[in-house]
Design a protein around this motif. Structure first.
Motif, PDB file in Angstrom:
ATOM      1  N   CYS A   1      31.705  50.197  11.978  1.00 21.90           N
ATOM      2  CA  CYS A   1      33.236  50.520  12.331  1.00 21.90           C
ATOM      3  C   CYS A   1      33.192  51.419  13.323  1.00 21.90           C
ATOM      4  CB  CYS A   1      33.760  51.201  11.160  1.00 21.90           C
ATOM      5  SG  CYS A   1      33.981  49.685   9.553  1.00 21.90           S
TER       6      CYS A   1
ATOM      7  N   LEU B   1      43.418  43.738  16.287  1.00 21.42           N
ATOM      8  CA  LEU B   1      42.850  43.269  15.367  1.00 21.42           C
ATOM      9  C   LEU B   1      41.551  43.832  14.931  1.00 21.42           C
ATOM     10  CD1 LEU B   1      42.945  40.831  13.125  1.00 21.42           C
ATOM     11  CD2 LEU B   1      41.638  39.252  14.861  1.00 21.42           C
TER      12      LEU B   1
ATOM     13  N   THR C   1      40.897  45.869  11.551  1.00 24.50           N
ATOM     14  CA  THR C   1      39.562  45.542  10.471  1.00 24.50           C
ATOM     15  C   THR C   1      38.802  46.817  10.386  1.00 24.50           C
ATOM     16  OG1 THR C   1      39.617  43.266  11.599  1.00 24.50           O
ATOM     17  CG2 THR C   1      37.863  43.938  10.512  1.00 24.50           C
TER      18      THR C   1
ATOM     19  N   SER D   1      37.983  48.311   6.867  1.00 21.18           N
ATOM     20  CA  SER D   1      36.651  48.658   6.287  1.00 21.18           C
ATOM     21  C   SER D   1      36.295  50.030   5.889  1.00 21.18           C
ATOM     22  CB  SER D   1      35.625  47.918   7.294  1.00 21.18           C
ATOM     23  OG  SER D   1      35.978  46.697   7.643  1.00 21.18           O
TER      24      SER D   1
ATOM     25  N   ALA E   1      38.839  43.398   3.982  1.00 23.36           N
ATOM     26  CA  ALA E   1      38.221  43.433   5.337  1.00 23.36           C
ATOM     27  C   ALA E   1      37.290  42.368   5.500  1.00 23.36           C
ATOM     28  CB  ALA E   1      37.309  44.984   5.124  1.00 23.36           C
TER      29      ALA E   1
ATOM     30  N   GLY F   1      39.445  39.841   7.160  1.00 22.16           N
ATOM     31  CA  GLY F   1      39.733  40.425   8.485  1.00 22.16           C
ATOM     32  C   GLY F   1      38.837  40.224   9.674  1.00 22.16           C
ATOM     33  N   PHE F   2      37.498  40.308   9.043  1.00 28.31           N
ATOM     34  CA  PHE F   2      36.401  40.135  10.042  1.00 28.31           C
ATOM     35  C   PHE F   2      36.284  38.750  10.037  1.00 28.31           C
ATOM     36  CE2 PHE F   2      34.125  44.197   8.530  1.00 28.31           C
ATOM     37  CZ  PHE F   2      33.973  44.493   9.774  1.00 28.31           C
TER      38      PHE F   2
ATOM     39  N   LEU G   1      38.759  37.654  12.717  1.00 28.93           N
ATOM     40  CA  LEU G   1      38.527  38.249  14.037  1.00 28.93           C
ATOM     41  C   LEU G   1      37.222  37.409  14.822  1.00 28.93           C
ATOM     42  CD1 LEU G   1      38.463  40.656  16.051  1.00 28.93           C
ATOM     43  CD2 LEU G   1      36.754  42.007  14.870  1.00 28.93           C
TER      44      LEU G   1
ATOM     45  N   THR H   1      31.008  41.951  14.592  1.00 26.55           N
ATOM     46  CA  THR H   1      31.808  41.070  13.347  1.00 26.55           C
ATOM     47  C   THR H   1      31.029  40.534  12.548  1.00 26.55           C
ATOM     48  OG1 THR H   1      33.636  41.008  15.273  1.00 26.55           O
ATOM     49  CG2 THR H   1      33.498  39.483  13.196  1.00 26.55           C
TER      50      THR H   1
ATOM     51  N   SER I   1      30.275  43.359   4.264  1.00 29.46           N
ATOM     52  CA  SER I   1      31.175  43.561   3.611  1.00 29.46           C
ATOM     53  C   SER I   1      31.029  42.541   2.297  1.00 29.46           C
ATOM     54  CB  SER I   1      32.432  43.336   4.375  1.00 29.46           C
ATOM     55  OG  SER I   1      32.473  41.950   5.121  1.00 29.46           O
TER      56      SER I   1
END
Length: 261
Positions: free
Chosen positions: A18, A71, A75, A79, A94, A97-98, A101, A207, A214
Motif C-alpha cells: 500500500c 482508484l 484501493t 487495504s 479491498a 478493488g484490486f 484496478l 495490484t 488480500s
C-alpha cells in the motif's frame, strides 16, 4: 504458530504494498496533471482543428489518468484500514478493488499499445497544418501557435528529404536551436509514453500481489484465533468457582482459579 507467522508477514507485506501504491498514485497524478495542463499538449489542443481527433484523445487520456489515480488511492486506503481493523468485510472489498484496478490497468496498457501511433500522428498532423498555413502566408493565430510550439519544444521548422525547407514567413527566436520539430516532438511523446507504461506496469504488478495477499488474509480471518481476536472476550469461565468456595469467599481468591482454568 507457524501459520500465525505467515499471517503476520502477509499483513506487513500488504501494508508495504500500500505504501508503494501511494507512491505510484502520486506519480500517476503528477503525470495526469502534466498531460492535462502541460504546455507540450495544450499548445496542440488549442490549435487542433475540428476534424482532428487529438482533442478527444487528449480528453480520454486525462479522464483515464484521473480515474486510475482515484482508484489507486481508494484501493490502498481500503487495504490499509482492512489490515488495521482486521475486518473481513473490508478485506473482501479491498480484494474487489484490486480486481477492478487490475482490469482498469490492463485496459489502459492495451490502449497505449494500440493507440500510441494514432495519438502521435494526430499531434504531428496539427503541427503540419500550422506549418503549412504559415508557409502559405496565413499569418495571425496560426503563426502564434507555431511560434509557441517552437519555443516550447526548442526547435525551428522541419526537414524534407534531408534539406531544410525555406521558411521566410516563419520567425524563430534566436535562442531556439535549428532542430527538426517533427523528431523533437516524437522524442518527447515517446518519453511521455515510456513513463506512462512504466507507471501502469508497476501498478499492475503491485495490484496482482495485493490480490494474492488480500485473498490470503481474507481466508485467514475466518479462523478466529489467527489475528488475535481483538475485542472478543468470554465470560463463561467466570461462572466457575472452586469446590470449597462459599458466598463469603473474597473475589480476589477466585482469580487464580480462573486463570488456571
Amino acid at each position: 504458530m507457524r501459520y500465525k507467522s505467515w499471517v503476520r508477514v502477509a499483513r506487513c507485506q500488504l501494508l508495504v504494498s500500500c505504501l508503494f501504491l501511494m507512491v505510484l498514485a502520486v506519480g500517476c497524478c503528477h503525470l495526469t496533471v502534466i498531460t492535462s495542463l502541460g504546455s507540450h499538449f495544450t499548445v496542440f489542443t488549442e490549435a487542433s482543428p475540428a476534424d482532428n481527433t487529438f482533442g478527444d484523445q487528449h480528453y480520454i487520456m486525462v479522464l483515464y489518468g484521473s480515474f486510475v489515480c482515484g482508484l489507486l488511492i481508494l484501493t490502498l486506503l481500503l487495504s490499509t484500514i482492512a489490515v488495521l481493523r482486521e475486518s473481513q468485510n473490508l478485506m473482501a472489498t479491498a480484494f474487489i478493488g484490486f480486481g477492478f484496478l487490475f482490469c482498469t490497468l490492463m485496459a489502459g496498457l492495451t490502449w497505449t499499445q494500440e493507440c500510441q501511433s494514432q495519438v502521435e500522428a494526430s499531434i504531428l498532423d496539427v503541427y503540419d497544418d500550422l506549418y503549412e498555413q504559415v508557409l502559405r502566408g496565413h499569418s495571425g493565430e496560426a503563426q502564434e501557435h507555431l511560434l509557441k510550439a517552437h519555443n516550447i519544444f526548442q526547435c525551428c521548422g522541419k526537414t524534407w528529404e534531408q534539406e531544410w525547407i525555406s521558411t521566410p514567413h516563419i520567425t524563430c527566436n534566436r535562442t531556439v536551436e535549428d532542430k527538426d520539430c517533427v523528431s523533437v516532438i516524437s522524442d518527447v511523446l515517446h518519453l511521455h509514453w515510456h513513463w506512462a507504461r512504466t507507471l501502469l506496469l508497476s501498478s499492475l504488478g503491485l495490484t496482482v500481489y495485493g490480490m494474492v495477499l488480500s485473498s490470503f488474509l481474507f481466508f485467514s480471518l475466518q479462523r478466529g484465533n489467527i489475528w488475535g481476536r481483538r475485542g472478543n472476550y468470554s465470560l463463561n469461565g467466570g461462572l466457575l468457582s472452586p469446590p470449597d468456595a462459599t458466598a463469603d469467599t473474597p473475589l480476589i481468591q477466585l482469580m487464580p482459579f480462573q486463570s488456571a482454568q
